[in-house]
Design a protein around this motif. Sequence first.
Motif, mmCIF file in Angstrom:
data_model
loop_
_atom_site.group_PDB
_atom_site.id
_atom_site.type_symbol
_atom_site.label_atom_id
_atom_site.label_comp_id
_atom_site.label_asym_id
_atom_site.label_seq_id
_atom_site.Cartn_x
_atom_site.Cartn_y
_atom_site.Cartn_z
ATOM 1 N N LEU A 13 0.833 -1.204 0.000
ATOM 2 C CA LEU A 13 0.000 0.000 0.000
ATOM 3 C C LEU A 13 0.871 1.260 0.000
ATOM 4 N N GLU A 14 1.925 1.242 0.800
ATOM 5 C CA GLU A 14 2.812 2.407 0.892
ATOM 6 C C GLU A 14 3.641 2.582 -0.377
ATOM 7 N N LEU A 15 4.204 1.492 -0.870
ATOM 8 C CA LEU A 15 5.039 1.559 -2.071
ATOM 9 C C LEU A 15 4.278 2.113 -3.274
ATOM 10 N N PHE A 16 3.049 1.665 -3.429
ATOM 11 C CA PHE A 16 2.261 2.050 -4.594
ATOM 12 C C PHE A 16 1.338 3.235 -4.323
ATOM 13 N N GLN A 17 1.427 3.763 -3.095
ATOM 14 C CA GLN A 17 0.632 4.935 -2.710
ATOM 15 C C GLN A 17 -0.850 4.697 -2.978
ATOM 16 N N LEU A 18 -1.326 3.571 -2.471
ATOM 17 C CA LEU A 18 -2.741 3.234 -2.559
ATOM 18 C C LEU A 18 -3.428 3.620 -1.259
ATOM 19 N N SER A 19 -4.694 3.898 -1.354
ATOM 20 C CA SER A 19 -5.484 4.207 -0.167
ATOM 21 C C SER A 19 -6.083 2.922 0.386
ATOM 22 N N GLN A 20 -6.216 2.868 1.695
ATOM 23 C CA GLN A 20 -6.839 1.721 2.345
ATOM 24 C C GLN A 20 -8.246 2.114 2.769
ATOM 25 N N GLY A 31 -7.144 -2.247 -1.323
ATOM 26 C CA GLY A 31 -6.665 -0.892 -1.563
ATOM 27 C C GLY A 31 -7.394 -0.261 -2.728
ATOM 28 N N THR A 32 -7.309 1.054 -2.825
ATOM 29 C CA THR A 32 -7.949 1.765 -3.927
ATOM 30 C C THR A 32 -6.979 2.767 -4.532
ATOM 31 N N LEU A 33 -7.231 3.086 -5.796
ATOM 32 C CA LEU A 33 -6.421 4.067 -6.512
ATOM 33 C C LEU A 33 -7.361 4.968 -7.289
ATOM 34 N N GLU A 34 -7.246 6.273 -7.057
ATOM 35 C CA GLU A 34 -8.053 7.233 -7.803
ATOM 36 C C GLU A 34 -7.239 7.714 -9.001
ATOM 37 N N ILE A 35 -7.770 7.488 -10.193
ATOM 38 C CA ILE A 35 -7.053 7.846 -11.415
ATOM 39 C C ILE A 35 -8.066 8.066 -12.540
ATOM 40 N N ALA A 36 -7.816 9.088 -13.343
ATOM 41 C CA ALA A 36 -8.676 9.405 -14.491
ATOM 42 C C ALA A 36 -10.144 9.524 -14.090
ATOM 43 N N GLY A 37 -10.380 10.101 -12.927
ATOM 44 C CA GLY A 37 -11.745 10.307 -12.472
ATOM 45 C C GLY A 37 -12.438 9.059 -11.975
ATOM 46 N N GLN A 38 -11.692 7.980 -11.792
ATOM 47 C CA GLN A 38 -12.261 6.726 -11.314
ATOM 48 C C GLN A 38 -11.560 6.286 -10.031
ATOM 49 N N VAL A 39 -12.288 5.560 -9.205
ATOM 50 C CA VAL A 39 -11.694 4.932 -8.027
ATOM 51 C C VAL A 39 -11.649 3.435 -8.300
ATOM 52 N N LEU A 40 -10.437 2.917 -8.469
ATOM 53 C CA LEU A 40 -10.250 1.517 -8.822
ATOM 54 C C LEU A 40 -9.935 0.695 -7.578
ATOM 55 N N GLU A 41 -10.491 -0.494 -7.516
ATOM 56 C CA GLU A 41 -10.278 -1.382 -6.375
ATOM 57 C C GLU A 41 -9.167 -2.372 -6.678
ATOM 58 N N PHE A 42 -8.327 -2.626 -5.664
ATOM 59 C CA PHE A 42 -7.181 -3.510 -5.825
ATOM 60 C C PHE A 42 -7.259 -4.696 -4.873
ATOM 61 N N GLU A 43 -6.827 -5.832 -5.386
ATOM 62 C CA GLU A 43 -6.621 -7.040 -4.588
ATOM 63 C C GLU A 43 -5.104 -7.204 -4.450
ATOM 64 N N LEU A 44 -4.613 -7.319 -3.217
ATOM 65 C CA LEU A 44 -3.178 -7.436 -2.961
ATOM 66 C C LEU A 44 -2.840 -8.839 -2.471
ATOM 67 N N LEU A 209 3.075 1.919 -11.657
ATOM 68 C CA LEU A 209 1.721 1.366 -11.550
ATOM 69 C C LEU A 209 0.711 2.256 -12.254
ATOM 70 N N ARG A 210 0.805 3.547 -12.041
ATOM 71 C CA ARG A 210 -0.162 4.460 -12.657
ATOM 72 C C ARG A 210 -0.051 4.449 -14.182
ATOM 73 N N ALA A 211 1.158 4.281 -14.681
ATOM 74 C CA ALA A 211 1.333 4.193 -16.135
ATOM 75 C C ALA A 211 0.690 2.917 -16.675
ATOM 76 N N LEU A 212 0.860 1.799 -15.952
ATOM 77 C CA LEU A 212 0.273 0.533 -16.381
ATOM 78 C C LEU A 212 -1.257 0.570 -16.292
ATOM 79 N N VAL A 213 -1.757 1.165 -15.231
ATOM 80 C CA VAL A 213 -3.216 1.279 -15.071
ATOM 81 C C VAL A 213 -3.804 2.149 -16.167
#
Length: 219
Positions: A13-20, A31-44, A209-213
């Motif tokens: 979570l810290e490395l990828f700067q994801l929100s919990q 975890g979640t990532l806000e990008i391009a106006g979307q909140v994406l859900e992550f499985e770690l 990560l953000r580039a890949l997403v």
Amino acid sequence: MAVQDDRRELEQLELFQLSQPTERSRSGTDGTLEIAGQVLEFELKSTTKDSVTTVRDFGMDHILKWQNKHWLFGFYTPRGNALKFTRYASPDMMAPWIEEKRKYIEVDFKLAQLAAKNLTAQDMYALVGEKEVYSLEDAQALHKKQLKIAEYRDLFDLNQGYSPSRMLEILKLRCVYVIERGSTLNNPHIPKQVLERFPKITDEHASTLRALVSQSLKS
């Protein structure tokens, strides 16, 4: 969650700067990532091997839960104390593996629905006896702790109880639960040959990560 797994997850979570998520549960979003106006859900997930374990009792609920998730797989040294690299998978990348598991269990889950549909009042009487009114205790003896007390009470269709037709519905719920429970997969692994298809992240974790997403969202 084991302490070691929890530590690895927090590291990711810290490395990828994801929100919990603030109300995160064991079976919820990691975890979640806000990008391009979307909140994406992550499985770690993390592993010290070349494959990754998933969950006990893998069933249709996991397929529904995971079909839109993004994934991060952390690969650690054999003792689990140092991260070597991480692999990222978009929902589209994970879709073939999830679909393979869905096909494997789908027939059994359909069987559960068909078997429950064909239960009759006579079947119900053979199991719980014939009554004009069934009590809350009767329903709990049949369906055990699969419902909360409030949920059992919500199913009342008579004053403080159940009619034979409602009790048959509860029996059908039990039938579906028992068959589906026996149809789940025990901790299916994501194998090395699947994981190696996913892009590897070794540095600049958050920006990579953000580039890949972003790339996955465009495609």
